[in-house]
Design a protein around this motif. Structure first.
Motif, mmCIF file in Angstrom:
data_model
loop_
_atom_site.group_PDB
_atom_site.id
_atom_site.type_symbol
_atom_site.label_atom_id
_atom_site.label_comp_id
_atom_site.label_asym_id
_atom_site.label_seq_id
_atom_site.Cartn_x
_atom_site.Cartn_y
_atom_site.Cartn_z
ATOM 1 N N HIS A 166 3.361 66.200 -37.316
ATOM 2 C CA HIS A 166 2.487 65.240 -37.987
ATOM 3 C C HIS A 166 1.260 64.891 -37.140
ATOM 4 O O HIS A 166 0.146 64.792 -37.655
ATOM 5 N N GLN A 167 1.449 64.706 -35.837
ATOM 6 C CA GLN A 167 0.362 64.279 -34.970
ATOM 7 C C GLN A 167 -0.646 65.377 -34.685
ATOM 8 O O GLN A 167 -1.811 65.111 -34.350
ATOM 9 N N ALA A 168 -0.247 66.630 -34.825
ATOM 10 C CA ALA A 168 -1.102 67.753 -34.408
ATOM 11 C C ALA A 168 -2.425 67.781 -35.157
ATOM 12 O O ALA A 168 -3.474 68.081 -34.576
ATOM 13 N N GLY A 169 -2.410 67.505 -36.444
ATOM 14 C CA GLY A 169 -3.651 67.511 -37.217
ATOM 15 C C GLY A 169 -4.639 66.473 -36.727
ATOM 16 O O GLY A 169 -5.847 66.721 -36.662
ATOM 17 N N PHE A 170 -4.141 65.295 -36.382
ATOM 18 C CA PHE A 170 -5.004 64.241 -35.834
ATOM 19 C C PHE A 170 -5.610 64.700 -34.512
ATOM 20 O O PHE A 170 -6.788 64.462 -34.236
ATOM 21 N N GLN A 171 -4.809 65.360 -33.687
ATOM 22 C CA GLN A 171 -5.283 65.858 -32.401
ATOM 23 C C GLN A 171 -6.389 66.894 -32.590
ATOM 24 O O GLN A 171 -7.409 66.863 -31.905
ATOM 25 N N LEU A 172 -6.173 67.800 -33.519
ATOM 26 C CA LEU A 172 -7.154 68.856 -33.766
ATOM 27 C C LEU A 172 -8.485 68.278 -34.246
ATOM 28 O O LEU A 172 -9.565 68.643 -33.753
ATOM 29 N N ARG A 173 -8.428 67.364 -35.197
ATOM 30 C CA ARG A 173 -9.663 66.764 -35.719
ATOM 31 C C ARG A 173 -10.411 65.995 -34.629
ATOM 32 O O ARG A 173 -11.637 66.076 -34.525
#
Length: 319
Positions: free
Chosen positions: A136-143
């Motif tokens: 779940h957190q990975a997308g926030f990290q990428l953005r």
């Protein structure tokens, strides 16, 4: 007391808001104007974790606590695995000020801390972003990472490969080519973000090239581990808070092995206020140990409360 439910947070706090709030928090900590209280973290069995992170920011006038944890299996119930709430209090009287949904805020502040570290420590010409983890957190990290560097492509690995297409969709939104790779190919990355909930290291020193910046964001509990101690000891290590880094953060394993000590770890806030130079050479490996501090939760929650009051949102229970 104002209650700001989780459903309102997305309309109240932007990633840019989180970046500014977390950056101010790092600065206040470095100047001795804010400090975190000791973390309480308990295992509940079945992989569940529950605890409290709290602190006082005198510069911002914020006192409070985040209560929450990690509950694997929540996805089967239609919930995210990380669940939390933030409680703010008047630092002068102790009266409760607000109760704020903490799930999205935690994701935003974690990504903001990682992006600030990338902004201050990664080489300016960094082009390839490596992602270790696709939850779940990975997308926030990428953005968040894409806001501070002009990456040319993204490579990613996850222990459960079937989760990678979701992260690939985020990369596509950003216009970035995406490729699933074995860990050995992380050597192609200029910046690597690790964001897993793992009890054993997956990223090894042999997987990282000279000059890489790593933001290690998944280890926030005793026993968790994302990278091998030799990788930590071979890097210049920065963190949100040294006390947490050596006890519940990624550095705990290198410290236990006697490879590094607390004195060799630099608070990222010192770089922000100019007390430390940060990266010293193009070949240096820099590593940010993001343990997640309570002060960051208070900072982003305060933004949500201020916005809710401005717009007449939330529920005032009059405590």
């Amino acid at each position: 007391m104002l209650i700001v439910p989780e459903a309102l947070i997305a309309s109240l706090v932007t990633p840019e808001d989180a970046f500014r709030a977390v950056e101010a928090c790092f600065v206040a900590m470095a100047r001795g104007e804010a400090y975190n209280f000791p973390v309480v973290r308990e295992a509940l069995g079945g992989g569940r974790q529950y605890g409290f992170k709290s602190g006082l920011d005198r510069a911002a006038g914020q006192l409070g606590v985040k209560a929450g944890g990690y509950f694997p299996g929540n996805a089967e119930k239609g919930l995210i695995n990380h669940q939390s709430s933030v409680f703010l209090f008047d630092p002068d009287t102790g009266r409760p000020v607000a109760m704020v949904g903490g799930n999205l805020l935690t994701a935003l502040r974690t990504a903001a801390a990682s992006a600030i570290a990338i902004d201050r420590l990664a080489r300016p010409e960094a082009e390839v972003l490596g992602m270790v983890g696709a939850g779940h957190q990975a997308g926030f990290q990428l953005r968040a990472a894409a806001r501070v560097r002009r990456f040319r492509r993204v490579i990613a690995w996850n222990p459960h490969p079937e989760m990678l297409p979701r992260l690939g969709a985020v990369a596509a939104e950003l216009g970035l080519p995406f490729e699933a790779v074995p860990l050995e190919r992380m050597r192609e990355a200029d910046v690597v973000i690790t964001i897993t909930s793992s009890p054993a290291a997956s990223l090894m020193a042999a997987h990282v090239s000279p000059g890489t910046h790593l933001s290690c964001m998944g280890t926030d509990t005793r026993g968790k581990q994302e990278v091998e101690p030799a990788l930590v000891s071979g890097a210049s290590v920065f963190t949100d808070e040294v006390a947490q880094s050596v006890t519940i953060g990624e550095a705990q394993h290198a410290v236990t092995a006697g490879l590094i000590d607390a004195a060799s770890i630099t608070p990222l806030g010192d770089v922000l206020i100019g007390a430390h130079a940060g990266r010293r050479s193009a070949s240096e490996i820099t590593l940010f140990d993001g343990t997640g501090v309570g002060l960051q939760d208070l900072a982003v929650a305060a933004v949500a409360v201020d916005r809710a009051r401005e717009r007449g949102l939330g529920v005032d229970v009059g405590v």
